[in-house]
Scaffold this motif. Structure first.
Motif, PDB file in Angstrom:
ATOM      1  N   HIS A 141       0.825  -1.208   0.000  1.00  0.00           N
ATOM      2  CA  HIS A 141       0.000   0.000   0.000  1.00  0.00           C
ATOM      3  C   HIS A 141       0.864   1.267   0.000  1.00  0.00           C
ATOM      4  N   MET A 142       1.989   1.229   0.724  1.00  0.00           N
ATOM      5  CA  MET A 142       2.892   2.378   0.709  1.00  0.00           C
ATOM      6  C   MET A 142       3.449   2.602  -0.684  1.00  0.00           C
ATOM      7  N   ASN A 143       3.826   1.520  -1.332  1.00  0.00           N
ATOM      8  CA  ASN A 143       4.407   1.613  -2.667  1.00  0.00           C
ATOM      9  C   ASN A 143       3.425   2.260  -3.641  1.00  0.00           C
ATOM     10  N   GLY A 148       4.425   8.308  -8.191  1.00  0.00           N
ATOM     11  CA  GLY A 148       4.275   9.665  -8.705  1.00  0.00           C
ATOM     12  C   GLY A 148       4.435  10.764  -7.670  1.00  0.00           C
ATOM     13  N   LYS A 149       4.800  10.405  -6.434  1.00  0.00           N
ATOM     14  CA  LYS A 149       4.956  11.417  -5.387  1.00  0.00           C
ATOM     15  C   LYS A 149       6.427  11.578  -5.019  1.00  0.00           C
ATOM     16  N   THR A 150       6.779  12.797  -4.623  1.00  0.00           N
ATOM     17  CA  THR A 150       8.128  13.054  -4.121  1.00  0.00           C
ATOM     18  C   THR A 150       8.167  12.917  -2.615  1.00  0.00           C
ATOM     19  N   TRP A 151       7.194  13.549  -1.942  1.00  0.00           N
ATOM     20  CA  TRP A 151       7.123  13.516  -0.482  1.00  0.00           C
ATOM     21  C   TRP A 151       5.727  13.088  -0.046  1.00  0.00           C
ATOM     22  N   GLN A 155       5.438  18.735   0.558  1.00  0.00           N
ATOM     23  CA  GLN A 155       6.823  19.155   0.721  1.00  0.00           C
ATOM     24  C   GLN A 155       7.471  18.308   1.812  1.00  0.00           C
ATOM     25  N   PHE A 156       8.802  18.272   1.810  1.00  0.00           N
ATOM     26  CA  PHE A 156       9.520  17.473   2.794  1.00  0.00           C
ATOM     27  C   PHE A 156       9.144  17.917   4.202  1.00  0.00           C
ATOM     28  N   SER A 157       8.945  16.939   5.093  1.00  0.00           N
ATOM     29  CA  SER A 157       8.476  17.252   6.443  1.00  0.00           C
ATOM     30  C   SER A 157       8.983  16.201   7.426  1.00  0.00           C
ATOM     31  N   GLN A 188      15.783   9.293  -2.192  1.00  0.00           N
ATOM     32  CA  GLN A 188      15.793  10.754  -2.237  1.00  0.00           C
ATOM     33  C   GLN A 188      15.779  11.354  -0.827  1.00  0.00           C
ATOM     34  N   CYS A 189      15.208  10.627   0.133  1.00  0.00           N
ATOM     35  CA  CYS A 189      15.244  11.109   1.519  1.00  0.00           C
ATOM     36  C   CYS A 189      16.664  11.076   2.075  1.00  0.00           C
ATOM     37  N   VAL A 190      17.336   9.946   1.920  1.00  0.00           N
ATOM     38  CA  VAL A 190      18.656   9.800   2.541  1.00  0.00           C
ATOM     39  C   VAL A 190      19.757  10.484   1.741  1.00  0.00           C
ATOM     40  N   SER A 191      19.420  11.022   0.574  1.00  0.00           N
ATOM     41  CA  SER A 191      20.409  11.794  -0.181  1.00  0.00           C
ATOM     42  C   SER A 191      20.496  13.236   0.315  1.00  0.00           C
TER      43      SER A 191
END
Length: 209
Positions: A141-143, A148-151, A155-157, A188-191
């Motif tokens: 479900h998370m996948n 198509g989403k970045t965050w 926005q990053f939070s 992309q989070c850990v980068s």
């Protein structure tokens, strides 16, 4: 002078290094550009004073002015409320729901699975198989949500900090290999520079001890 202080263990075994949950708080404060101190508490001999700060003998806890907060999710929300970059009026409800989802829906499924992985379980028993199915149902479900989403919330939070840290531990044991959107999201989070700094600092702390 920093007025935020993170308290974490003075030592941990090699296996969890880089994954101790103070990294979530470090990451958030680095993202926010808020200076902070690190204080240490004994890992091997936890005294009564430890339980006054954290009733379950865990870490981290966060101190700020005259307040102390334990539980990483509560600490993340507290930090976010001191920085508009990590939560805003416009996305507040979405950030909060995904912060809770990371800890209550995904980590609740991932933690038993990772404990079995750490203990080198063969996943041959019915109970182990059930735990693995439960995790994969949540990851599926998370996948799909991340397609198509970045965050998680536009926005990053702090929700992304919590979710990424939960997924990092799953990925350590190749649990994300069939979930391409989860893996892309995690990468992309850990980068981000703030994560790299938090991760480096935690490893350096335990390499010195």
């Amino acid at each position: 002078m920093p007025n935020f202080t993170i308290t974490t263990f003075d030592w941990v075994p090699e296996l969890p290094r880089g994954y101790v949950r103070d990294i979530r708080l470090r990451w958030a404060l680095e993202e926010a550009g808020i200076p902070y101190d690190i204080e240490l508490t004994a890992f091997n001999e936890r005294e009564n004073a430890h339980y006054l700060h954290q009733p379950f003998g865990q870490v981290p806890w966060l101190s700020h002015e005259d307040k102390e907060i334990f539980e990483s999710g509560a600490c993340l929300l507290y930090i976010a409320e001191h920085n508009d970059e990590l939560i805003s009026t416009e996305n507040r409800s979405s950030v909060i729901q995904w912060l809770f989802a990371a800890l209550n829906s995904v980590e609740m499924a991932s933690l038993p699975w990772t404990i079995l992985k750490f203990s080198e379980d063969t996943f041959e028993s019915d109970s182990s198989k059930a735990i693995e199915r439960f995790l994969h149902s949540r990851l599926k479900h998370m996948n799909e949500y991340l397609r198509g989403k970045t965050w998680l919330a536009e926005q990053f939070s702090v929700a992304d900090i919590a979710m990424a840290d939960v997924l990092r531990l799953v990925d350590r044991f190749d649990g994300l290999k069939q979930y391409s959107y989860c893996r892309k999201y995690l990468e992309q989070c850990v980068s981000r520079a703030a994560f790299k700094k938090a991760y480096k600092d935690q490893l350096e702390l335990y390499s010195r001890i």
